[in-house]
Motif scaffolding. Structure first.
Motif, PDB file in Angstrom:
ATOM      1  N   UNK A   1       0.831  -1.206   0.000  1.00  0.00           N
ATOM      2  CA  UNK A   1       0.000   0.000   0.000  1.00  0.00           C
ATOM      3  C   UNK A   1       0.866   1.256   0.000  1.00  0.00           C
ATOM      4  N   UNK A   2       1.902   1.273   0.844  1.00  0.00           N
ATOM      5  CA  UNK A   2       2.769   2.444   0.936  1.00  0.00           C
ATOM      6  C   UNK A   2       3.892   2.433  -0.100  1.00  0.00           C
ATOM      7  N   UNK A   3       4.074   1.283  -0.762  1.00  0.00           N
ATOM      8  CA  UNK A   3       5.113   1.146  -1.793  1.00  0.00           C
ATOM      9  C   UNK A   3       6.503   1.450  -1.254  1.00  0.00           C
TER      10      UNK A   3
ATOM     11  N   UNK B   1       4.624  -7.381  -8.558  1.00  0.00           N
ATOM     12  CA  UNK B   1       5.031  -5.990  -8.705  1.00  0.00           C
ATOM     13  C   UNK B   1       4.877  -5.265  -7.374  1.00  0.00           C
ATOM     14  N   UNK B   2       5.007  -3.949  -7.375  1.00  0.00           N
ATOM     15  CA  UNK B   2       5.000  -3.196  -6.112  1.00  0.00           C
ATOM     16  C   UNK B   2       3.629  -3.148  -5.456  1.00  0.00           C
ATOM     17  N   UNK B   3       2.587  -3.518  -6.238  1.00  0.00           N
ATOM     18  CA  UNK B   3       1.236  -3.601  -5.654  1.00  0.00           C
ATOM     19  C   UNK B   3       0.929  -4.998  -5.148  1.00  0.00           C
ATOM     20  N   UNK B   4       1.912  -5.902  -5.209  1.00  0.00           N
ATOM     21  CA  UNK B   4       1.724  -7.319  -4.865  1.00  0.00           C
ATOM     22  C   UNK B   4       0.724  -7.977  -5.799  1.00  0.00           C
ATOM     23  N   UNK B   5       0.764  -7.549  -7.065  1.00  0.00           N
ATOM     24  CA  UNK B   5      -0.015  -8.197  -8.125  1.00  0.00           C
ATOM     25  C   UNK B   5       0.956  -8.968  -9.019  1.00  0.00           C
TER      26      UNK B   5
ATOM     27  N   UNK C   1       1.613  -4.399   7.919  1.00  0.00           N
ATOM     28  CA  UNK C   1       2.270  -3.111   8.100  1.00  0.00           C
ATOM     29  C   UNK C   1       1.570  -2.346   9.203  1.00  0.00           C
ATOM     30  N   UNK C   2       2.307  -1.886  10.218  1.00  0.00           N
ATOM     31  CA  UNK C   2       1.640  -1.245  11.349  1.00  0.00           C
ATOM     32  C   UNK C   2       1.023   0.106  10.954  1.00  0.00           C
TER      33      UNK C   2
ATOM     34  N   UNK D   1      11.249   3.783   0.096  1.00  0.00           N
ATOM     35  CA  UNK D   1      10.681   4.351  -1.123  1.00  0.00           C
ATOM     36  C   UNK D   1       9.641   5.410  -0.743  1.00  0.00           C
ATOM     37  N   UNK D   2      10.150   6.478  -0.154  1.00  0.00           N
ATOM     38  CA  UNK D   2       9.316   7.593   0.309  1.00  0.00           C
ATOM     39  C   UNK D   2       9.853   8.897  -0.261  1.00  0.00           C
ATOM     40  N   UNK D   3       9.115   9.984  -0.040  1.00  0.00           N
ATOM     41  CA  UNK D   3       9.598  11.311  -0.426  1.00  0.00           C
ATOM     42  C   UNK D   3      10.105  12.080   0.792  1.00  0.00           C
ATOM     43  N   UNK D   4       9.559  11.779   1.968  1.00  0.00           N
ATOM     44  CA  UNK D   4       9.922  12.536   3.178  1.00  0.00           C
ATOM     45  C   UNK D   4      11.038  11.802   3.909  1.00  0.00           C
ATOM     46  N   UNK D   5      12.172  12.462   4.017  1.00  0.00           N
ATOM     47  CA  UNK D   5      13.316  11.858   4.688  1.00  0.00           C
ATOM     48  C   UNK D   5      14.603  12.395   4.098  1.00  0.00           C
TER      49      UNK D   5
END
Length: 951
Positions: free
Chosen positions: A176-178, A300-304, A364-365, A425-429
């Protein structure tokens, strides 16, 4: 002083004054002492765990400040990558109907900074409510400019030393959060699921010993069979030894995969055959590595399901996928793929059976979705070389764990340490300081200009910075030294590093504590080049659980907010707080019911000091704490007791000669000399407990002295002197009252800062101490002084106390009014008893309400008496005319009936096996306590009955 103690009237204004006057700053004098606060998430709010740990840290800081140390409690917050990004994304969607992708990376980051500057300080405001004496002028944030520079410096240096690398490895992937997430961000939940037993056909006409042309594997995730690259059997399993080295023809994809011998396969479990999917299971990955099986990524990254699977060797080389995934399964979500694959196995006659199965599922918490082990390109730290010095630091005692048993947990992790995935794999950090050219070459540097300069790259060579950011644990691993100005060799770094103690929970010993030790020892060296530790002691706290011993969680509705303990909250507001944002009506209704039952009148205001004292009093080393509202109420009463005792002292000393300003004669009573000795003993014991991190014993010590010795006994013993003594005697007692109370307030201050400051400002001037422009927190902490201990006075007064208690016990047992004067007959009196009687007749007569003492030569001449003893001294109260024997026996019979009824109810409950087997431990403990209470009451009543019958 006001007649009533009201913490709301004093706390916030006091704190503001402390902060404005700079009392929290290092003094620049004495030996350095520092504590680095574990940086709470910038998105967070104060919970009971924070309150617990912050109380401990503040107590230590205030203690060392008063002991003359140059004290720093370093404060700051963590940028909390996933939590903050999710919060701002939700806010953006709710307010503007946009996603972060609509804004783009830079604009979205601007939004986060905007949120942080306006709303990101909740927890630091709440820290002030707790009385945290941190130096706010030094507050740091893991994304501030200085810490960001430190993070880049560490990354670049570690990369140059080949301790950071990029590789294709298996991670916990949040679909979900990729992003990859750490083990700490995975919540394992027990679920009821299924075990699918699948037939895998043997290739080339091979058969098993019992003639079957297939073997059976069991799996809880049949969809992953698309990525199987082997089947493992135990090398000692005689059923399959002939099959080792042979192939399976994997159904659906028709891939030939080998049967390998590996001890991972348990002969006693299932069929003994284990499918191996190295790209989608951590255990399988280890088996695959041992046998050099390919890793085939099917999601893939969506677990598909991917339209084209990806096959790799363990050193990251891409392989050609010889058996592609069938088109009919392309793009199916993993759980839809599961249904389709099970259906195909059934159609092919290869579904052996489906069994109900209990399993543990990782979630995922933050996202609440099932985590998928996934093969991705990530950045890693080679941890093994860093771990050796870190292990040695604990072995040789440079770092001590309190309690010591947590060293075992530390070593168990460090002895089996794995490389650390540091990319997210985030933008904030902190964006990874690595750049790629169009050919895929990677360059690491502090900025793009440095990369071009160091690698002789022309301006026309296009570079693109890595999109990923660093795991938040990476920046927090540098916390003890980056907050002090590193990489510059600052005065603060020289003064306050290493820090003295880290206060933390056992659950992050590896994720944070071990990583801080490793990073610090690698980058920080002393003048002799020896690696410096980040802290000398790690004090490990337990968890705070609810009154039934359950872990506090929002889903259970048993979370307690420490601010509610301080300020109070009405029932309706508490219910709304616990259920207001719940999406599940049934759960909300259950939580509301439990809340109304547990807190039928809401929560009263108790003030910060009562909360802090409760937390300290319950802080048994390393053990979890079952929260007890009754204890909080009891320590609120303790604050009241201290307040009222102080009012008594002030009423009898203000505008009186207390013997501080003149040389006028002071005569000290036995009680004065006794309380001074008792206080010194308390100072010694209390200080030792604090310095040994036994906050529970320290709190109990100060409580016992304050409530029992000072308030209950000493203040009563001062009354005969203050009301009837001569001037010198009164002056001596006033001097003692002020001396002990002023010193006691300084002793208590680290645990209870607000009430002690408030009272001290009134009491200290009477002791000749100037209070204008100063605070109790910068006064000296009491030091044990043996010269103030008068052993004979302490022994004599203890004898007086025992004598008075003996009389009071007789009054209680015989239901004699406390105000009724009594005559006392004494037998077996020694010379020491007689001396003490003579010296203390006034005390005994006043406090025990006695009108006559008679020493008997022969106790056989005594009338019918109630009797008690002080040592060999026999104290007898003649009963004639004092009680109505028949009425007293009737009263006791009624109480005895009540005690026996209560005892029978508890015994029946504890004899019920169903109740005993199902009741929580805390409930059973309460029932056993009731059993002991009713048994004790019954025994005492029977003893009273026998005594009265004998009269």
């Amino acid at each position: 002083m006001d007649k009533t103690y009201n913490p709301q009237d004093i706390e916030q204004s006091l704190y503001q004054g402390w902060e404005e006057n700079g009392y929290f700053k290092p003094s620049g004098q004495g030996d350095a002492y520092s504590i680095m606060i574990p940086p709470p998430n910038v998105t967070g709010s104060l919970h009971m765990g924070h309150a617990f740990q912050d109380t401990i840290m503040d107590t230590l800081t205030r203690l060392k400040r008063m002991q003359g140390n140059n004290t720093l409690w370093q404060v700051g917050t963590d940028h909390a990558g996933i939590a903050t990004q999710m919060l701002v994304e939700r806010k953006l969607a709710a307010e503007e109907g946009k996603t972060r992708h609509d804004l783009g990376r830079e604009a979205f980051i601007d939004k986060i900074w905007e949120w942080k500057n306006h709303s990101g300080g909740t927890i630091t405001k709440q820290l002030r409510r707790l009385g945290a004496s941190v130096d706010w002028d030094r507050e740091r944030f893991t994304m501030d400019e200085g810490l960001s520079e430190a993070v880049k410096e560490v990354f670049v240096r570690l990369h140059k030393e080949d301790l950071i690398y990029r590789g294709k490895r298996l991670v916990n992937w949040d679909p979900k959060l990729h992003t990859a997430i750490s083990d700490l961000e995975v919540e394992n939940k027990d679920k009821q699921g299924h075990m699918w037993n699948l037939r895998y056909p043997l290739a080339d006409g091979v058969k098993t010993k019992d003639g079957k042309d297939y073997i059976i594997v069991a799996t809880t995730r049949p969809e992953t069979m698309l990525g199987d690259t082997g089947v493992a059997v135990n090398p000692d399993d005689e059923r399959y030894q002939d099959l080792i080295g042979k192939d399976i023809l994997l159904p659906i994809v028709n891939r030939r995969i080998p049967i390998v011998a590996d001890e991972h396969a348990d002969m006693e479990k299932g069929t003994g055959c284990v499918k191996i999917t190295p790209a989608h299971d951590f255990n399988d990955n280890e088996v695959g590595k041992r046998h050099q099986l390919p890793m085939i990524n099917i999601f893939n990254k969506d677990a598909a399901v991917l339209s084209e699977g990806e096959s790799y060797t363990f050193d990251g080389k891409e392989l050609e996928l010889d058996a592609p995934i069938p088109e009919r399964l392309h793009s199916l979500d993993r759980f839809d793929a599961r249904k389709a694959i099970v259906s195909e196995f059934e159609e092919l006659g290869l579904l052996e059976k489906i069994e109900d199965h209990s399993l543990t599922v990782p979630y995922g918490d933050r996202s609440g979705v099932v985590i998928e082990p996934l093969l991705t390109d990530q950045w890693y730290v080679r941890v093994a070389p860093l771990a050796e010095p870190a292990k040695e630091a604990v072995k040789n005692g440079d770092i001590k764990f309190v309690p010591q048993q947590y060293e075992n947990m530390y070593f168990s992790w460090m002895n089996d340490v794995q490389d650390w995935c540091i990319s997210r794999q985030l933008w904030w950090g902190h964006r990874i300081p690595a750049w790629y050219d169009n050919e895929g070459n990677v360059y690491v540097g502090r900025d793009e200009a440095e990369v071009r300069r160091d690698n002789n790259l022309a301006d026309d060579v296009a570079l693109k910075q890595d999109e990923d950011v660093l795991d938040t644990w990476f920046s927090s691993a540098l916390w003890t030294f980056s907050t002090q100005g590193w990489p510059a060799n600052t005065d603060d770094l020289k003064t306050f590093h290493p820090s003295d103690v880290l206060v933390t929970g056992f659950d992050i010993i590896f994720f944070w504590v071990a990583r801080m030790i490793m990073m610090t020892m690698h980058f920080i060296k002393d003048e002799d080049g020896k690696p410096q530790v980040p802290f000398k002691t790690v004090y490990v706290t337990g968890l705070i659980r609810d009154e039934n011993g359950d872990k506090m969680s929002k889903s259970k509705g048993n979370v307690l907010d420490p601010i509610d303990m301080i300020d109070g909250i009405d029932l309706e507001s508490l219910v709304e707080k616990r259920t207001g944002n719940m999406m599940q009506p049934q759960l909300a209704k259950k939580i509301e019911k439990n809340t109304r039952k547990t807190f039928e009148n809401g929560i009263e205001a108790h003030g910060t000091d009562a909360l802090r004292f409760t937390l300290a009093a319950m802080a048994s080393t390393g053990r979890d704490i079952n929260w007890d509202m009754n204890r909080l109420e009891g320590y609120r009463n303790f604050c009241n007791k201290l307040w009222n005792a102080s009012r008594y002292v002030l009423m009898n000393t203000e505008e009186q000669d207390c013997g501080f300003a003149t040389d006028a004669e002071k005569q000290y009573s036995l009680a004065d000399r006794w309380i001074l000795g008792q206080f010194e003993a308390t100072v010694k014991t209390y200080t030792e407990h604090l310095e040994n991190y036994r906050f529970d014993l320290a709190a109990n010590t100060i409580y016992e002295f304050t409530w029992n010795q000072f308030c209950d006994w000493y203040l009563e013993l001062t009354k005969p002197v203050l009301f009837k003594g001569n001037e010198a005697q009164q002056r001596g007692t006033r001097h003692t009252l002020i001396t002990v109370l002023e010193s006691l307030l300084r002793l208590m201050h680290p645990l209870m800062p607000y009430i002690t400051e408030t009272i001290w400002q009134r009491v200290a001037p009477l002791a000749g101490i100037e209070t204008a422009g100063t605070s109790i927190m910068v006064q000296g902490f009491p030091v044990y002084n043996e010269a103030n201990v008068d052993s004979q006075a302490m022994d004599d007064l203890e004898w007086v106390k025992q004598f008075i208690l003996a009389i009071r016990n007789i009054r209680g047992e015989m239901d004699i009014s406390p105000s009724k004067p009594l005559s006392v007959l004494l037998a077996n009196a020694s010379d020491e008893d007689k001396r003490r009687l003579t010296d203390n007749e006034a005390f005994l007569a006043s406090l025990a309400k006695l009108e006559e003492f008679t020493l008997l030569d022969n106790k056989d001449d005594a009338p019918a008496c109630a009797t008690s003893y002080v040592g060999n001294l026999e104290i007898m109260i003649p009963m004639a005319g004092l009680i109505d024997v028949e009425a007293e026996l009737a009263r006791i019979a009624k109480q005895l009936e009540k005690a026996e009824k209560g005892l029978a109810q508890v015994q029946n409950k504890l004899a019920n096996e169903k109740f005993v087997n199902n009741a929580p431990e805390a409930v059973l403990a309460k029932e056993h306590a009731k059993l002991a209470e009713f048994t004790d009451a019954k025994d005492k009543l029977l003893a009273q009955k026998a005594k009265i019958e004998s009269l």
